[in-house]
Design an enzyme around this catalytic site. Structure first.
Site, short mmCIF file in Angstrom:
data_model
loop_
_atom_site.label_atom_id
_atom_site.label_comp_id
_atom_site.label_asym_id
_atom_site.label_seq_id
_atom_site.Cartn_x
_atom_site.Cartn_y
_atom_site.Cartn_z
N HIS A 121 34.02 42.87 45.84
CA HIS A 121 34.26 42.39 44.61
C HIS A 121 33.53 43.03 43.10
CE1 HIS A 121 35.19 38.17 42.00
NE2 HIS A 121 35.41 38.80 41.94
N HIS A 176 33.67 44.34 39.72
CA HIS A 176 34.37 44.21 38.30
C HIS A 176 33.69 45.71 37.60
CE1 HIS A 176 36.55 40.60 38.02
NE2 HIS A 176 35.60 40.21 38.09
N LEU A 177 34.62 46.82 37.87
CA LEU A 177 34.27 48.20 37.12
C LEU A 177 34.58 48.71 35.93
CD1 LEU A 177 33.72 50.53 40.64
CD2 LEU A 177 32.36 48.71 39.62
N ASN A 231 41.15 42.56 36.49
CA ASN A 231 41.28 41.81 35.81
C ASN A 231 40.79 43.01 34.88
OD1 ASN A 231 38.14 42.36 36.41
ND2 ASN A 231 38.45 40.20 35.08
N ASP A 262 41.72 37.50 39.97
CA ASP A 262 40.67 37.59 39.77
C ASP A 262 39.86 37.10 38.83
OD1 ASP A 262 38.33 37.07 40.80
OD2 ASP A 262 37.24 38.38 39.79
N ASP A 310 30.70 40.38 42.68
CA ASP A 310 31.13 39.82 41.54
C ASP A 310 30.35 40.43 40.30
OD1 ASP A 310 32.94 38.88 40.21
OD2 ASP A 310 32.56 36.46 40.19
N HIS A 345 29.30 43.09 31.16
CA HIS A 345 29.16 42.79 30.05
C HIS A 345 28.04 43.26 28.63
CE1 HIS A 345 32.00 40.06 30.56
NE2 HIS A 345 31.75 38.97 31.49
ZN LIG Z 1 36.69 35.07 40.06
#
Ligand SMILES: [Zn+2]
Lengths: 434, 322
Positions: free
Chosen positions: A56, A58-59, A89, A149, A302, A306
């Site tokens: 899990h 986010h790249l 996402n 997600d 996760d 940002h």
């Molecule tokens: Zn999530």
């Protein structure tokens, strides 16, 4: 003999990246736990494990400046990872064969430090929880991981359709547990701290209600269901009961939900704004316990980069999410040690085994990867950890294109020293080789 | 004292020092020329949320200290054009501003700003979290009432008896930064705080300071109280319409003449303003000598002068030796 690339320890990698020798001098019978998969390297009491697998993260990518495949993989390599499941996402959402292929092209054109990146697809078109994606064509194109997600599937019918469609396949259906009505545009956990600060709270029911519903649906049709980032004690309890009753489901916890509790928000620092939110200490204890008793299968990061300008917005409008790849092992290990003193490897053999199971062995099993066991005569493929070495993360250490790490300035225990992937040396003495 | 953001960050001694300095200012001839020495020091008043009262109070406080004041409203500033708060305060700092007074609709902005700049940052109200200078003005007002013998009948004769005070905060507790700052302040000095209001406006979890009682039954609680602080109903913060209607609210929680009958003769009334006359508190009570409302307004200026002095490290000859 040319000693370039040679790792001197009780484990020896030859210049071609082949494991030349492993000796197990340590008397495993004297240890309090089964550490058959831990191989001790004598120098400094370090251990090796199969490279970590993050189910899990986010790249971002596709023209997002908070992270790209290159920076994300550098962060992953420094954290000892060899495989990443990249969340869909993105903007626009990764919800079609076309978008998956585009992402794969981008990955193959990136320097990923030998780290393998797999692309997950959304469950619904545009991740808006209404119209299911074209599962069949995505599966034909080797997509095996589906999740919305960032949002949960609120509509029961839609979830049931997804479960039925994926029933009998080897695909994973992963749920971000967030019941909209209970989420209530909150910023942090609903409770004492949010009341003191006057911030809108997120009820734990946002997670628990959806998990209970999903477990009920799983009793009707079986699928490889995976509950993402559990954050409250009740969720651990629900999974335990479901597993005891014979349901096949898996679940994960993040390092930050093991490491931090909601009181971090007293600083009003948007770096601690994450979804699901940091919870009260009692939940943190339950999550650690769930990991120790095997209710929780996986530690997943996760990792959510940002850029600074967005995390410098007021806490009410700043985005949710924190970095996690580089610090995952140390944060999880530190939290499980719970301030215990370490004098030798034996003192932390149990915690090391638990982390190895949750960060490497279980995700490998769930995703159907090889078990990663280090074998003499084969290509070196392992992460080497010094559990006795402490580290304090600074801005300069961060490989991500974003700086939103919640661990900056915190003492973390255990350090990732070496990473070999497919015979290639990626990390030496804690430093990336390129 | 570098910044002034939350009451709970300060010890009782530190808070007392601020209050005593405010009281000294009140008794001092503010036309004295020594105050002019501060003219080269600049205070920026950044108000990202409308507030005429607090803004004017700070402006008067700064001017009485001889400071140069520059105003900065969000509507007129580059913040409207997409500039971040960080860029705004870094620019102000670079322009030579010596202190920032910030009112924001966010709970976090004042904490964030205090990390971005190394000049004093004073909280003029941050969302529902804190309004520490309002609490300091109210503190001075209560100290004054004690010293004037207003609570003699209750055997509260000097500040040493402060912990005997029973103080009721009435109304919209959950949305009130004033309630939070006052609660933290009363806890520091041992007074007993009661939270009173309709259930939907009372905290459902621990609000972060010591509470003696929490109730929706004002009538029963009332005869005990020495001070009643009525709060404004913050309609703009309600996520759903108030369940209680105004007539019902006034009947149960309004400070009315009939309510006064069951209070002790010594009980005094306060309101942080702006008050809604004849809903939260009746006009004739506001205008009576039982009301400390105008004293609160006046004392808030001296408290803000004291906070500016302490945080900016202003040296004003003689003021501490009065
Ligand atoms: Zn999530």
């Amino acid at each position: 003999m040319d000693t370039t690339g040679l790792v001197e320890a009780d484990l020896v990698v030859d210049p071609k990246g082949i494991v030349a020798a492993i000796s197990k001098e340590i008397n495993v019978n004297e240890l309090p736990v089964d550490i058959s998969s831990i191989v001790q390297v004598e120098a400094g009491g370090s251990v090796i494990m199969p490279p970590f697998v993050d189910m899990h993260c986010h790249l971002r990518a596709i023209v997002q400046i908070s992270e790209d495949y290159e920076s994300g993989c550098r962060a992953a390599a420094k954290g000892g990872f060899g495989y990443l499941m990249s969340m869909p996402n993105t903007d626009p959402a990764t919800d079609s064969v076309d978008s998956v292929l585009k992402a794969r092209t981008l990955i193959s054109n990136s320097e990923t430090m030998g780290v393998k990146v797999e692309i997950a697809s959304a469950i619904t078109k545009g991740r808006n929880g209404v119209k299911p994606v074209d599962f069949e064509s995505l599966i034909r194109n080797q997509v095996r991981y589906f999740t919305d997600d960032g949002s949960g599937i609120n509509d029961r019918e839609v979830m049931q359709t997804a479960i039925r469609t994926l029933e009998g396949t080897d695909c994973i259906l992963a749920q971000h547990l967030e019941e909209k009505s209970a989420f209530d545009s909150g910023i942090m956990n609903l409770g004492d701290v949010s009341t003191k600060l006057g911030l809108a709270g997120i009820s734990k029911n946002a997670e628990v209600l959806m998990l209970a519903r999903d477990i009920e649906l799983l009793s009707l049709n079986s699928v490889k269901y995976h509950a993402m980032h559990l954050s409250v004690a009740e969720s651990v309890e629900l999974v335990k009961k479901a597993k005891d009753s014979g349901l096949k489901l898996t679940c994960e916890v993040t390092p930050h939900h093991l490491f931090f509790d909601e009181t971090e928000l007293l600083s009003l620092d948007p770096n601690f704004k994450v979804n699901p939110p940091l919870r009260p200490y009692a939940d943190v204890v339950a999550l650690r316990q769930g990991l120790l008793d095997k209710t929780i299968d996986v530690i997943a990061t996760d990792h959510a980069p940002h850029r600074a300008a967005t995390k410098e917005m007021p806490i009410e409008t700043a985005p949710f999410g924190m970095l996690g790849l580089q610090t995952a092992f140390s944060a999880a290990f530190t939290s499980l040690l719970d301030n215990k003193d370490l004098n030798s490897l034996n003192d932390c053999a149990n915690e090391l085994t638990v982390v190895m199971r949750a960060m490497s062995l279980n995700p490998r099993r769930i995703l159907g990867l090889d078990d990663g066991t280090v074998v003499k005569g084969e290509k070196a493929n392992f992460v080497l950890i010094n559990p006795m070495k402490n580290m304090v993360q600074t801005h300069g250490d961060i490989e991500s294109r974003s700086q939103n790490s919640p661990y900056l300035g915190r003492k973390l225990r255990g350090s990732i020293e070496y990473l070999f992937l497919e015979g290639e040396s990626i990390l030496m003495d804690g430093k990336l080789t390129k | 004292m570098v910044n002034f953001i939350d009451i709970e960050k300060f010890t009782a001694d530190e808070l007392l020092e601020v209050a005593e300095l405010a009281e000294n200012y009140k008794n001092f001839d503010l036309n004295s020329p020594i105050f002019l020495n501060n003219r080269d020091k600049i205070v920026a008043l950044i108000f990202l949320e409308n507030s005429t009262r607090t803004r004017i109070s700070f402006e008067i406080a700064a001017k009485k200290l001889g400071l140069t004041v520059i105003g900065f409203d969000s509507e007129k500033s580059s913040l409207e054009k997409g500039e971040t708060i960080k860029d705004t305060v870094l620019t102000l700092k670079a322009l030579g501003v010596n202190a920032i007074v910030l009112r924001a609709s966010s709970a976090s902005s004042v904490n964030q700003v205090s990390k971005w700049v190394d000049i004093p940052v004073i909280n003029a109200g941050n969302a529902m979290r804190s309004h520490p200078t309002q609490a300091m003005g109210d503190f001075v007002t209560i100290r004054e009432a004690i010293s004037q013998g207003r609570f003699k009948s209750e055997n509260i004769n000097s500040f040493d008896d402060f912990s005997k005070l029973k103080i009721g905060i009435v109304g919209d507790i959950i949305h009130s930064r004033v309630a939070r700052s006052l609660g933290e302040l009363f806890e520091r000095f041992g007074a007993k705080t009661y939270l009173i209001g309709p259930e939907e406006l009372l905290p459902k979890f621990d609000i972060g300071f010591r509470v003696e009682g929490i109730t929706d039954d004002f009538k029963t609680c009332l005869p005990e109280l020495d001070i009643i602080i009525a709060l404004r109903i913050q309609l703009e913060r309600l996520t759903e319409p108030l369940l209680v209607n105004p007539i019902f609210y006034r009947e149960r929680y309004g400070i009315t003449g009939s309510l006064l009958e069951s209070a002790k003769p010594s009980t005094l009334f306060m309101h942080p303003g702006p008050q809604v006359r004849d809903l939260e508190i009746d006009s004739d009570i506001i205008d009576s000598d039982r009301s400390l409302i105008l004293k609160q307004v006046e004392n808030s200026i001296y408290s803000r002068m004291a906070v500016l002095t302490k945080t900016m490290g202003l040296e004003i000859d003689g003021i501490n030796n009065l």
